[in-house]
Design a protein around this motif. Structure first.
Motif, PDB file in Angstrom:
ATOM      1  N   ASP A  62       0.818  -1.216   0.000  1.00 60.45           N
ATOM      2  CA  ASP A  62       0.000   0.000   0.000  1.00 60.45           C
ATOM      3  C   ASP A  62       0.847   1.259   0.000  1.00 60.45           C
ATOM      4  O   ASP A  62       0.394   2.320  -0.391  1.00 60.45           O
ATOM      5  CB  ASP A  62      -0.924   0.021   1.224  1.00 60.45           C
ATOM      6  CG  ASP A  62      -2.240  -0.680   0.924  1.00 60.45           C
ATOM      7  OD1 ASP A  62      -2.525  -0.873  -0.264  1.00 60.45           O
ATOM      8  OD2 ASP A  62      -2.964  -1.025   1.854  1.00 60.45           O
ATOM      9  N   GLY A  63       2.072   1.149   0.503  1.00 66.58           N
ATOM     10  CA  GLY A  63       2.947   2.313   0.561  1.00 66.58           C
ATOM     11  C   GLY A  63       4.238   1.977   1.269  1.00 66.58           C
ATOM     12  O   GLY A  63       4.392   0.894   1.853  1.00 66.58           O
ATOM     13  N   GLU A 102       2.496   3.069  -4.290  1.00 66.13           N
ATOM     14  CA  GLU A 102       1.834   4.159  -3.555  1.00 66.13           C
ATOM     15  C   GLU A 102       1.652   5.377  -4.462  1.00 66.13           C
ATOM     16  O   GLU A 102       0.584   6.004  -4.463  1.00 66.13           O
ATOM     17  CB  GLU A 102       2.674   4.534  -2.338  1.00 66.13           C
ATOM     18  CG  GLU A 102       2.047   5.596  -1.454  1.00 66.13           C
ATOM     19  CD  GLU A 102       2.914   5.903  -0.245  1.00 66.13           C
ATOM     20  OE1 GLU A 102       2.371   6.353   0.768  1.00 66.13           O
ATOM     21  OE2 GLU A 102       4.142   5.673  -0.326  1.00 66.13           O
ATOM     22  N   ARG A 103       2.670   5.680  -5.235  1.00 63.59           N
ATOM     23  CA  ARG A 103       2.583   6.818  -6.152  1.00 63.59           C
ATOM     24  C   ARG A 103       1.492   6.586  -7.197  1.00 63.59           C
ATOM     25  O   ARG A 103       0.709   7.485  -7.514  1.00 63.59           O
ATOM     26  CB  ARG A 103       3.935   7.031  -6.840  1.00 63.59           C
ATOM     27  CG  ARG A 103       3.944   8.127  -7.888  1.00 63.59           C
ATOM     28  CD  ARG A 103       5.327   8.291  -8.491  1.00 63.59           C
ATOM     29  NE  ARG A 103       5.339   9.242  -9.573  1.00 63.59           N
ATOM     30  CZ  ARG A 103       5.084   8.939 -10.841  1.00 63.59           C
ATOM     31  NH1 ARG A 103       4.787   7.674 -11.166  1.00 63.59           N
ATOM     32  NH2 ARG A 103       5.094   9.878 -11.780  1.00 63.59           N
ATOM     33  N   LYS A 116      -1.162   4.693  -6.898  1.00 64.23           N
ATOM     34  CA  LYS A 116      -2.476   4.805  -6.262  1.00 64.23           C
ATOM     35  C   LYS A 116      -2.827   6.258  -6.001  1.00 64.23           C
ATOM     36  O   LYS A 116      -3.991   6.660  -6.159  1.00 64.23           O
ATOM     37  CB  LYS A 116      -2.500   4.001  -4.962  1.00 64.23           C
ATOM     38  CG  LYS A 116      -2.489   2.491  -5.176  1.00 64.23           C
ATOM     39  CD  LYS A 116      -2.620   1.743  -3.867  1.00 64.23           C
ATOM     40  CE  LYS A 116      -2.702   0.243  -4.121  1.00 64.23           C
ATOM     41  NZ  LYS A 116      -2.848  -0.521  -2.858  1.00 64.23           N
ATOM     42  N   LEU A 117      -1.828   7.040  -5.586  1.00 59.85           N
ATOM     43  CA  LEU A 117      -2.101   8.456  -5.352  1.00 59.85           C
ATOM     44  C   LEU A 117      -2.472   9.163  -6.651  1.00 59.85           C
ATOM     45  O   LEU A 117      -3.370  10.017  -6.663  1.00 59.85           O
ATOM     46  CB  LEU A 117      -0.870   9.127  -4.726  1.00 59.85           C
ATOM     47  CG  LEU A 117      -0.572   8.764  -3.264  1.00 59.85           C
ATOM     48  CD1 LEU A 117       0.741   9.390  -2.825  1.00 59.85           C
ATOM     49  CD2 LEU A 117      -1.711   9.213  -2.349  1.00 59.85           C
ATOM     50  N   LYS A 162      -5.890   8.098  -7.432  1.00 57.29           N
ATOM     51  CA  LYS A 162      -6.811   8.764  -6.510  1.00 57.29           C
ATOM     52  C   LYS A 162      -7.021  10.217  -6.904  1.00 57.29           C
ATOM     53  O   LYS A 162      -8.151  10.730  -6.896  1.00 57.29           O
ATOM     54  CB  LYS A 162      -6.271   8.677  -5.083  1.00 57.29           C
ATOM     55  CG  LYS A 162      -7.193   9.274  -4.032  1.00 57.29           C
ATOM     56  CD  LYS A 162      -6.598   9.133  -2.647  1.00 57.29           C
ATOM     57  CE  LYS A 162      -7.518   9.760  -1.602  1.00 57.29           C
ATOM     58  NZ  LYS A 162      -6.942   9.637  -0.231  1.00 57.29           N
ATOM     59  N   LEU A 163      -5.896  10.881  -7.253  1.00 57.31           N
ATOM     60  CA  LEU A 163      -6.003  12.272  -7.687  1.00 57.31           C
ATOM     61  C   LEU A 163      -6.812  12.379  -8.976  1.00 57.31           C
ATOM     62  O   LEU A 163      -7.603  13.321  -9.143  1.00 57.31           O
ATOM     63  CB  LEU A 163      -4.605  12.866  -7.893  1.00 57.31           C
ATOM     64  CG  LEU A 163      -3.792  13.149  -6.624  1.00 57.31           C
ATOM     65  CD1 LEU A 163      -2.388  13.602  -6.991  1.00 57.31           C
ATOM     66  CD2 LEU A 163      -4.480  14.217  -5.775  1.00 57.31           C
TER      67      LEU A 163
END
Length: 503
Positions: free
Chosen positions: A105-106, A285-286, A288-289, A292-293
């Motif tokens: 996840d990160g 993580e990047r 997913k971010l 998400k963004l």
């Protein structure tokens, strides 16, 4: 114990036993010293995934192996038991800091897994295990630190090279089997890198820098792989690369009785795997971010569009309300003609236009004769009906694009006639007077008196407005005087005022 639990324990027992025995078969046991212990990964994964069943299965496999294959005394059965207990404790501690349990996840979750999880399990197992061995075999306590370090490095290497792969097994089919072309390319790249390392190792180019320095060539490959593939493929490539590298080290030599060569490669590969796993978790993580963004941006765009549409509707509604309010402010609610409030604006507009174009503007004031008698005789509903019908007659007789009809109040009306001289205006008003006089107005059904015909007459006063500024009030006054004269001369007639036209 349910059949499901029994099957789980049996399955875990078999897998753990295979992992323990494989360490001997592939050469991870050198000079009776454990250099890599893949069973660490299996034990941790089994307890993390299956809980109590995982603990029973792994502990049972370790005890049977110690007793049956190694001929250890009963005391040494405490070592596999303590190992499973340490794994259980490490799992509980890791889940405390990472409740979701997914290590990719990160970077935070990956660091927890590498330090609290596998790291905590390996260290606690090494400390307890070496205490038990030191007590049982009377090993000097001066060698205790070296024993703990060797044990920890063996467990930790086995854990990080296999445990991540076991933890992503649910994604294995989707990310490896269904995407087999990508998997084949990445696995091939891993082995090509290993082949390059082997050639450098055999050539002796870097012998002055240490026998195992060519293994440092694996770091760029690990970095490349960690930033490229999906989690399951990355873990698979890391595992295959690690196994092949260690087997190559054992096969090609370099092992001395103290295993310095193998330990060097082992320590380096551990660093490479840790860096690669952390880097990959950062990449995940990047990603997913970013997703998400992107989702938030799409949601924001949707909300902005919805809000824009809502504001547009509100503006339209308010504009419509404003137009209705403006219309209500200008329109007489009974006759639907312009009202007295709007009359001054209309008159000013027509006079200014007439002044600019040097065109005559006539103003007609008209009044229903004996309207009070109509209300008193037939009732106010009939009076209202007469006003409405009169308004309709006036609208039919005027030029809709040019002239304007206004109800000034009560039974009094006004007509503005731009581009119309007094003579023409009088002709129009005479026509209107005759239309009204010949029209049969309706009587309300509730009226007490119902005549066969209700005839109504009107009196009209006309004035041609002078085309100078500030003449609205004087023109209205002159038209009112003409209307008063028509009333005085017997009603039902048209009288022209005598106000001179100024050019």
């Amino acid at each position: 114990m349910s059949n499901n639990s029994f099957l789980q324990i049996s399955y875990i027992f078999a897998v753990t036993l295979v992992a323990i025995l494989s360490a001997y078969e592939v050469g991870y046991i050198v000079n009776n010293v454990v250099t890599i212990w893949p069973a660490t990964a299996v034990i941790y994964w089994a307890i993390r995934h299956f809980g109590l069943s995982g603990f029973i299965g792994t502990a049972l496999a370790g005890c049977i192996h110690s007793y049956a294959w190694l001929n250890f005394p009963l005391f040494n059965l405490l070592i596999p038991l303590s190992s499973s207990l340490c794994a259980w404790g490490a799992v509980i501690l890791e889940r405390h800091f990472n409740p979701r349990g997914y290590i990719f996840d990160g970077s935070h979750n990956m660091l927890i897994f590498l330090t609290v999880g596998i790291g905590g399990f390996s260290l606690s197992s090494a400390i307890i295990g070496n205490i038990l061995i030191s007590v049982q075999f009377a090993v000097p306590w001066s060698a205790y630190g070296i024993g703990v370090w060797n044990w920890f490095l063996a467990d930790y290497t086995g854990g990080i090279m296999l445990a991540p792969l076991l933890l992503v097994l649910p994604l294995f089919y989707k990310q490896v089997i269904t995407e087999w072309r990508i998997s084949l390319v990445e696995i091939t790249l891993s082995f090509l890198l290993l082949a390059l390392i082997t050639l450098v190792f055999l050539s002796g180019i870097m012998k002055n820098y240490g026998t195992f320095s060519p293994m440092f060539l694996g770091l760029p490959g690990a970095i490349f792989m960690s930033t490229r593939g999906a989690s399951a493929r990355v873990c698979l490539c890391f595992f295959l690369f690690t196994v092949a590298a260690l087997m190559m080290t054992v096969t090609l030599g370099g092992n001395t009785e103290d295993n310095v060569g193998l330990r060097t490669v082992q320590l380096y590969l551990t660093i490479v795997l840790v860096c690669g796993l952390i880097l990959h978790s950062v990449r995940v993580e990047r990603g997913k971010l970013i997703n998400k963004l992107a989702d938030e941006r799409r949601q924001l765009e949707i909300r902005v569009k919805e809000r824009t549409a809502e504001l547009s509707r509100e503006v339209s509604e308010k504009k419509e309300i404003a137009l209705k309010m403006e219309a209500l402010a200008r329109i007489d609610p009974l006759t639907k003609l312009y009202n007295r409030r709007y009359f001054a604006e209309l008159a000013a507009r027509d006079l200014i236009r007439g002044q600019r174009n040097n065109e005559p503007v006539s103003l007609c004031m008209l009044d229903i004769d004996y309207f009070k008698t109509i209300n008193d005789t037939y009732g106010h509903p009939t009076g209202d009906s007469v006003l409405v019908e009169l308004a309709q007659i006036l609208l039919r007789e005027i030029r809709h694009e040019i002239d304007s009809v206004v109800r000034l109040g009560g039974e009094e009306f006004a007509i503005l006639m731009p581009q119309t001289p007094l003579k023409v205006a009088k002709e129009v008003c005479e026509r209107i007077r005759h239309k009204v006089a010949s029209h049969n107005f309706k009587v309300d059904e509730g009226a007490k008196i119902k005549p066969k015909r209700l005839l109504v007459t009107i009196s009209i006063g006309i004035i041609e407005c002078p085309l100078i500024e500030d003449t609205i009030d004087s023109s209205i006054s002159a038209a009112d005087k003409a209307l008063y004269q028509a009333k005085h001369e017997g009603r039902n007639c048209v009288i022209c005022g005598e106000l001179p036209r100024v050019i």
